[in-house]
Design an enzyme around this catalytic site. Sequence first.
Site, PDB file in Angstrom:
ATOM      1  N   ASN A 154      41.303  39.549  44.169  1.00 27.26           N
ATOM      2  CA  ASN A 154      40.652  39.495  45.277  1.00 27.26           C
ATOM      3  C   ASN A 154      39.989  38.365  45.739  1.00 27.26           C
ATOM      4  OD1 ASN A 154      39.243  39.600  42.719  1.00 27.26           O
ATOM      5  ND2 ASN A 154      37.617  41.140  43.439  1.00 27.26           N
ATOM      6  N   GLU A 251      35.860  39.141  32.594  1.00 27.09           N
ATOM      7  CA  GLU A 251      35.021  39.562  33.549  1.00 27.09           C
ATOM      8  C   GLU A 251      35.875  40.677  34.325  1.00 27.09           C
ATOM      9  OE1 GLU A 251      32.438  38.810  35.006  1.00 27.09           O
ATOM     10  OE2 GLU A 251      31.989  36.905  33.922  1.00 27.09           O
ATOM     11  N   CYS A 285      34.697  43.409  42.185  1.00 27.64           N
ATOM     12  CA  CYS A 285      34.406  44.141  41.165  1.00 27.64           C
ATOM     13  C   CYS A 285      33.067  44.610  40.814  1.00 27.64           C
ATOM     14  CB  CYS A 285      34.496  43.225  39.923  1.00 27.64           C
ATOM     15  SG  CYS A 285      33.778  41.607  40.150  1.00 27.64           S
ATOM     16  N   GLU A 459      30.017  34.174  33.504  1.00 28.76           N
ATOM     17  CA  GLU A 459      30.354  32.930  34.483  1.00 28.76           C
ATOM     18  C   GLU A 459      29.179  32.588  35.106  1.00 28.76           C
ATOM     19  OE1 GLU A 459      34.120  34.705  36.630  1.00 28.76           O
ATOM     20  OE2 GLU A 459      34.847  33.579  35.085  1.00 28.76           O
TER      21      GLU A 459
HETATM   22  P1  NAD Z   1      44.615  43.141  36.609  1.00 29.09           P
HETATM   23  O1  NAD Z   1      43.927  43.613  35.420  1.00 29.09           O
HETATM   24  O2  NAD Z   1      45.881  44.262  36.809  1.00 29.09           O
HETATM   25  O3  NAD Z   1      45.229  41.854  36.424  1.00 29.09           O
HETATM   26  C1  NAD Z   1      44.543  40.583  36.377  1.00 29.09           C
HETATM   27  C2  NAD Z   1      45.335  39.385  35.821  1.00 29.09           C
HETATM   28  O4  NAD Z   1      45.585  39.593  34.411  1.00 29.09           O
HETATM   29  C3  NAD Z   1      46.524  38.974  36.578  1.00 29.09           C
HETATM   30  O5  NAD Z   1      46.692  37.748  36.850  1.00 29.09           O
HETATM   31  C4  NAD Z   1      47.709  39.786  35.829  1.00 29.09           C
HETATM   32  O6  NAD Z   1      48.978  39.088  36.192  1.00 29.09           O
HETATM   33  C5  NAD Z   1      47.172  39.317  34.310  1.00 29.09           C
HETATM   34  N1  NAD Z   1      47.703  40.334  33.405  1.00 29.09           N
HETATM   35  C6  NAD Z   1      48.101  41.765  33.303  1.00 29.09           C
HETATM   36  N2  NAD Z   1      48.473  41.861  32.085  1.00 29.09           N
HETATM   37  C7  NAD Z   1      48.296  40.811  31.276  1.00 29.09           C
HETATM   38  C8  NAD Z   1      48.669  40.815  29.815  1.00 29.09           C
HETATM   39  N3  NAD Z   1      49.210  41.756  29.253  1.00 29.09           N
HETATM   40  N4  NAD Z   1      48.368  39.388  29.196  1.00 29.09           N
HETATM   41  C9  NAD Z   1      47.950  38.468  30.154  1.00 29.09           C
HETATM   42  N5  NAD Z   1      47.337  38.612  31.515  1.00 29.09           N
HETATM   43  C10 NAD Z   1      47.779  39.543  32.157  1.00 29.09           C
HETATM   44  O7  NAD Z   1      43.421  43.233  37.759  1.00 29.09           O
HETATM   45  P2  NAD Z   1      43.845  43.086  39.417  1.00 29.09           P
HETATM   46  O8  NAD Z   1      44.437  44.269  39.975  1.00 29.09           O
HETATM   47  O9  NAD Z   1      44.424  41.881  39.593  1.00 29.09           O
HETATM   48  O10 NAD Z   1      42.356  42.900  39.800  1.00 29.09           O
HETATM   49  C11 NAD Z   1      41.294  43.975  39.883  1.00 29.09           C
HETATM   50  C12 NAD Z   1      40.696  44.456  38.759  1.00 29.09           C
HETATM   51  O11 NAD Z   1      40.062  42.986  38.304  1.00 29.09           O
HETATM   52  C13 NAD Z   1      39.544  45.272  39.216  1.00 29.09           C
HETATM   53  O12 NAD Z   1      39.491  46.233  37.863  1.00 29.09           O
HETATM   54  C14 NAD Z   1      38.450  44.413  39.182  1.00 29.09           C
HETATM   55  O13 NAD Z   1      37.307  45.215  38.997  1.00 29.09           O
HETATM   56  C15 NAD Z   1      38.833  43.432  38.267  1.00 29.09           C
HETATM   57  N6  NAD Z   1      37.828  42.430  38.631  1.00 29.09           N
HETATM   58  C16 NAD Z   1      36.633  41.622  38.217  1.00 29.09           C
HETATM   59  C17 NAD Z   1      35.787  40.870  38.452  1.00 29.09           C
HETATM   60  C18 NAD Z   1      34.724  40.187  37.593  1.00 29.09           C
HETATM   61  O14 NAD Z   1      34.254  39.159  37.788  1.00 29.09           O
HETATM   62  N7  NAD Z   1      34.198  41.192  36.590  1.00 29.09           N
HETATM   63  C19 NAD Z   1      36.125  40.021  39.645  1.00 29.09           C
HETATM   64  C20 NAD Z   1      37.329  40.474  40.310  1.00 29.09           C
HETATM   65  C21 NAD Z   1      38.122  41.422  39.843  1.00 29.09           C
END
Ligand code: NAD
Length: 485
Positions: A154, A251, A285, A459
Amino acid sequence: MTHPAQPKASHFINGEYVEDTAGTPIPVIYAATGEQIATVHAATPAIVEQALSTAKAAQKAWARMTGTERGRILRRAADIMRERNHDLSVLETYDTGKPLQETLVADATSGADALEYFGGLAASLTGEHIPLGEDWVYTKREALGLCVGIGAWNYPTQIACWKGAPALACGNSMVFKPSETTPLCALKVAEILIEAGAPAGVFNVVQGMGEVGGALVTDPRVDKVSLTGSVPTGKKVYAAAAEGMKHVTMELGGKSPLIIFDDADIDNAVGGAINGNFYSSGQVCSNGTRVFVQKGIKEKFLARLAERTGNAILGDPMDEATSFGPMVTENQMNIVLGYIEKGKEEGARLICGGKRADMDGYFIEPTVFADVTDDMTIAREEIFGPVMSVLDFDTEEEVVARANDTEFGLSAGVFTKDFTRAHRVIGNLEAGSCFINSYNDAPVEAPFGGVKASGVGRENSKEAIKHFSQVKSVYVRMGDVEAAF
Ligand code: NAD
């Protein structure tokens, strides 16, 4: 003809673009049209190895520079980012589909804020002197070493900077893996850092899916992992990091409550609910997706909300008049549409939106459901799209208990004119990043992060320094050593 968004190569390692076309191709789709605008390749094991060994080798010399020198480089990078804000914002829009109206003020600018802020702190990362009679202890704040950053889709520029800036300020090096959905912007951050004078290898970017992330997290040379992503991914990455006793920052997702009391200024509360649900088309998020409205003002609130939501301008994200963009991918659009159907099936009252917009790209109309109850799927699960659930409540005690009844704990907000109540309610909410008479502000000066399943660590702010450094303590004896024998 090559699209302007196509990067020179997929990865950025040791100060330059690197390609290995043996890696799985990752198409980059512009969400507003569905058109493929670029291709990158997932990192092969050889690329992962190159990035990790380069970052490992570069770290020690970087940490030996003075904080002032490191900070100057980060601040120069901030200046470059601001000078190029327009181009970087256009790229961010191509990467994510978010409207330029937003990306011009929230992405490269927020990344630059992080580089400037942590650049400014770098020279002041000192230890303590602890007198013990004629002996003393001194402490040193040291880098952790090699850090891995893994991003969600995002905020690709912001996430790279929110992780990279504090890591580098503390003297760490970083290998950053953007989300496979938005691989473009982090490469620009890496390029700019080099231009600003960062030594080659200090900040590297590799592309790939979870598998590449997994390879980075489990490598024994890595000292810390900072992930922005969903709770299920967070659990896997946290567990993998624990195997190697690595530091983590997580996060993760949320289902945050926004509580509106009947004495609140209605227009400000509606504004807070809009910012907390429809910014970035709801792909934030910290969004306050459970909007609890006290019964006395419920219909008035809903009427004003529907009226203002009707003013959203869906359209070409590159047109600065557009205020509401598409979902990042077709898949994400379908997930969100599935939740909207669930909301209808489970009996929530649709106030506005509720369907895919009749236009190209992955647009969903900003959607509001009222009469949502705590047990409905749309009130329990993170949707990560423009779907607001309005729930009603009678008393403060009741709403606090219901707001806390979730596995998540990222954010929470309250709108009221009663300041003692505002602070009392926030004090009782289980959340890391909270707002009073506002929602979703994320200045770099403020700590950001969640409690419960929403995350570990913080962060931004001085807190981030603690999560990218460690303390060494040194006992200094002035006299003779006493020993038992
Ligand atoms: P996701 O969990 O699918 O992927 C996040 C990242 O992790 C990607 O780069 C992905 O390739 C990587 N990944 C996936 N499996 C992995 C593994 N086994 N080992 C290492 N890396 C791995 O999330 P998304 O769909 O890209 O993003 C949306 C999610 O992120 C939502 O749940 C949202 O709430 C959260 N988010 C949180 C924050 C925050 O600061 N708290 C900010 C933005 C988004």
